[in-house]
Motif scaffolding. Sequence first.
Motif, PDB file in Angstrom:
ATOM      1  N   LYS A 164       0.964  -1.109   0.065  1.00 36.26           N
ATOM      2  CA  LYS A 164       0.080  -0.111   0.060  1.00 36.26           C
ATOM      3  C   LYS A 164       0.846   1.372   0.020  1.00 36.26           C
ATOM      4  N   TYR A 165       1.841   1.188   0.777  1.00 31.26           N
ATOM      5  CA  TYR A 165       2.854   2.535   0.936  1.00 31.26           C
ATOM      6  C   TYR A 165       3.448   2.979  -0.482  1.00 31.26           C
ATOM      7  N   ARG A 166       3.787   1.721  -1.389  1.00 32.07           N
ATOM      8  CA  ARG A 166       4.302   2.324  -2.686  1.00 32.07           C
ATOM      9  C   ARG A 166       3.428   2.894  -3.463  1.00 32.07           C
ATOM     10  N   LEU A 167       2.058   2.854  -3.472  1.00 31.61           N
ATOM     11  CA  LEU A 167       1.148   3.397  -4.254  1.00 31.61           C
ATOM     12  C   LEU A 167       0.938   4.757  -3.751  1.00 31.61           C
ATOM     13  N   MET A 168       0.712   4.870  -2.209  1.00 36.05           N
ATOM     14  CA  MET A 168       0.166   5.994  -1.545  1.00 36.05           C
ATOM     15  C   MET A 168       1.570   7.096  -1.836  1.00 36.05           C
ATOM     16  N   ILE A 169       2.632   6.731  -1.963  1.00 35.69           N
ATOM     17  CA  ILE A 169       3.710   7.426  -2.010  1.00 35.69           C
ATOM     18  C   ILE A 169       3.802   8.211  -3.404  1.00 35.69           C
ATOM     19  N   ALA A 170       3.288   7.184  -4.227  1.00 35.62           N
ATOM     20  CA  ALA A 170       3.397   7.527  -5.819  1.00 35.62           C
ATOM     21  C   ALA A 170       2.421   8.517  -6.049  1.00 35.62           C
ATOM     22  N   LEU A 171       1.310   8.457  -5.493  1.00 35.49           N
ATOM     23  CA  LEU A 171      -0.055   9.335  -5.618  1.00 35.49           C
ATOM     24  C   LEU A 171       0.429  10.603  -5.070  1.00 35.49           C
ATOM     25  N   GLU A 172       1.046  10.745  -3.820  1.00 30.13           N
ATOM     26  CA  GLU A 172       1.790  11.935  -3.386  1.00 30.13           C
ATOM     27  C   GLU A 172       2.792  12.517  -4.081  1.00 30.13           C
ATOM     28  N   THR A 173       3.641  11.833  -4.727  1.00 28.20           N
ATOM     29  CA  THR A 173       4.537  12.510  -5.457  1.00 28.20           C
ATOM     30  C   THR A 173       4.073  12.972  -6.708  1.00 28.20           C
ATOM     31  N   LEU A 174       3.072  12.250  -7.313  1.00 27.93           N
ATOM     32  CA  LEU A 174       2.272  12.799  -8.520  1.00 27.93           C
ATOM     33  C   LEU A 174       1.609  14.155  -8.236  1.00 27.93           C
ATOM     34  N   ALA A 175       0.950  14.364  -6.948  1.00 25.48           N
ATOM     35  CA  ALA A 175       0.515  15.806  -6.687  1.00 25.48           C
ATOM     36  C   ALA A 175       1.642  16.594  -6.642  1.00 25.48           C
ATOM     37  N   MET A 176       2.542  16.381  -6.323  1.00 23.00           N
ATOM     38  CA  MET A 176       3.840  17.391  -6.344  1.00 23.00           C
ATOM     39  C   MET A 176       4.496  17.705  -7.513  1.00 23.00           C
ATOM     40  N   VAL A 177       4.394  16.643  -8.346  1.00 20.76           N
ATOM     41  CA  VAL A 177       4.969  16.824  -9.847  1.00 20.76           C
ATOM     42  C   VAL A 177       3.984  17.760 -10.443  1.00 20.76           C
ATOM     43  N   ARG A 178       2.597  17.580 -10.308  1.00 27.00           N
ATOM     44  CA  ARG A 178       1.863  18.401 -11.198  1.00 27.00           C
ATOM     45  C   ARG A 178       1.838  19.958 -10.625  1.00 27.00           C
ATOM     46  N   ALA A 179       2.532  20.267  -9.493  1.00 28.31           N
ATOM     47  CA  ALA A 179       2.605  21.724  -9.265  1.00 28.31           C
ATOM     48  C   ALA A 179       3.511  22.497 -10.419  1.00 28.31           C
ATOM     49  N   GLU A 180       4.560  21.275 -10.691  1.00 32.51           N
ATOM     50  CA  GLU A 180       5.640  21.868 -11.717  1.00 32.51           C
ATOM     51  C   GLU A 180       5.160  21.495 -13.053  1.00 32.51           C
ATOM     52  N   LEU A 181       4.625  20.514 -13.172  1.00 31.02           N
ATOM     53  CA  LEU A 181       4.342  19.851 -14.599  1.00 31.02           C
ATOM     54  C   LEU A 181       2.832  19.417 -14.495  1.00 31.02           C
ATOM     55  N   PRO A 182       2.006  20.340 -14.877  1.00 30.83           N
ATOM     56  CA  PRO A 182       0.606  20.147 -14.724  1.00 30.83           C
ATOM     57  C   PRO A 182      -0.091  19.056 -15.579  1.00 30.83           C
ATOM     58  N   GLY A 183       0.885  18.597 -16.775  1.00 25.37           N
ATOM     59  CA  GLY A 183       0.172  17.919 -17.512  1.00 25.37           C
ATOM     60  C   GLY A 183       0.879  15.959 -17.105  1.00 25.37           C
ATOM     61  N   ALA A 184       1.498  15.893 -16.032  1.00 23.39           N
ATOM     62  CA  ALA A 184       1.730  14.690 -15.662  1.00 23.39           C
ATOM     63  C   ALA A 184       0.780  13.958 -15.189  1.00 23.39           C
ATOM     64  N   ARG A 185       0.998  12.635 -15.628  1.00 24.37           N
ATOM     65  CA  ARG A 185      -0.148  11.275 -15.315  1.00 24.37           C
ATOM     66  C   ARG A 185       0.840  10.351 -14.673  1.00 24.37           C
ATOM     67  N   LEU A 186      -0.162   9.492 -13.999  1.00 26.42           N
ATOM     68  CA  LEU A 186       0.410   8.376 -13.453  1.00 26.42           C
ATOM     69  C   LEU A 186      -0.547   7.232 -13.720  1.00 26.42           C
ATOM     70  N   VAL A 187       0.110   6.146 -14.234  1.00 23.30           N
ATOM     71  CA  VAL A 187      -0.498   4.897 -14.733  1.00 23.30           C
ATOM     72  C   VAL A 187      -0.102   3.848 -13.811  1.00 23.30           C
ATOM     73  N   VAL A 188      -0.957   3.287 -12.990  1.00 21.53           N
ATOM     74  CA  VAL A 188      -0.732   2.287 -11.890  1.00 21.53           C
ATOM     75  C   VAL A 188      -1.031   0.730 -12.322  1.00 21.53           C
ATOM     76  N   THR A 189      -0.146  -0.037 -12.562  1.00 22.28           N
ATOM     77  CA  THR A 189      -0.271  -1.279 -12.936  1.00 22.28           C
ATOM     78  C   THR A 189      -0.422  -2.266 -11.760  1.00 22.28           C
ATOM     79  N   GLY A 190      -0.966  -3.347 -12.149  1.00 19.42           N
ATOM     80  CA  GLY A 190      -0.596  -4.505 -11.047  1.00 19.42           C
ATOM     81  C   GLY A 190      -2.038  -4.562 -10.236  1.00 19.42           C
TER      82      GLY A 190
END
Length: 180
Positions: free
Chosen positions: A1-27
């Motif tokens: 679970k931690y791996r996904l939650m960290i990825a989601l938080e990371t994306l939120a921070m990335v989007r502040a700088e790169l608004p078009g950033a997306r995350l595809v979660v597999t598995g």
Amino acid sequence: KYRLMIALETLAMVRAELPGARLVVTGSLSWQADTGDALAQAQHRCMELDIEDAVTFHGPYLQAEAADLYRTADILLHTKYNDPCPGLVVEAMACGLPVVYSDSGGVPELVGPEAGIGVPAPLDWEEDHLPHPRNLADAVCKVAVNVDRYAEAARQRAVDLFDINPWFQRHREVFEMILA
């Protein structure tokens, strides 16, 4: 679970700088007995972070689909701490994906200094040290600025170190030496 939650938080921070950033979660989301409950938790967290429009939950995939899936991405975000030798990192690099990762386990040796960026992590066998989303986000943004250079280095590293043909050749030489 931690791996996904960290990825989601990371994306939120990335989007502040790169608004078009997306995350595809597999598995499979398997931290709950019912994967539907896990998906609901993940989607709820996306809503809290205001990134629900930027996250796709792909779900499980067949190995035959892996290369095409990797080719739809620009960067592999690998948040697992102390992962010994993840095949997905090698597969992603073979498809030209640079890797942002926890600088722990075997991943630094797989990726090397040119094919991605590792975020600092202590060496510890007693507990997991989760990579900080801010550090991951900074690394993702650094890679994104030079993604072509990192992608080329990732592909080249995979070819140089993980191509199966030299492995076959070396085994042939060893067996021929033994049988001689």
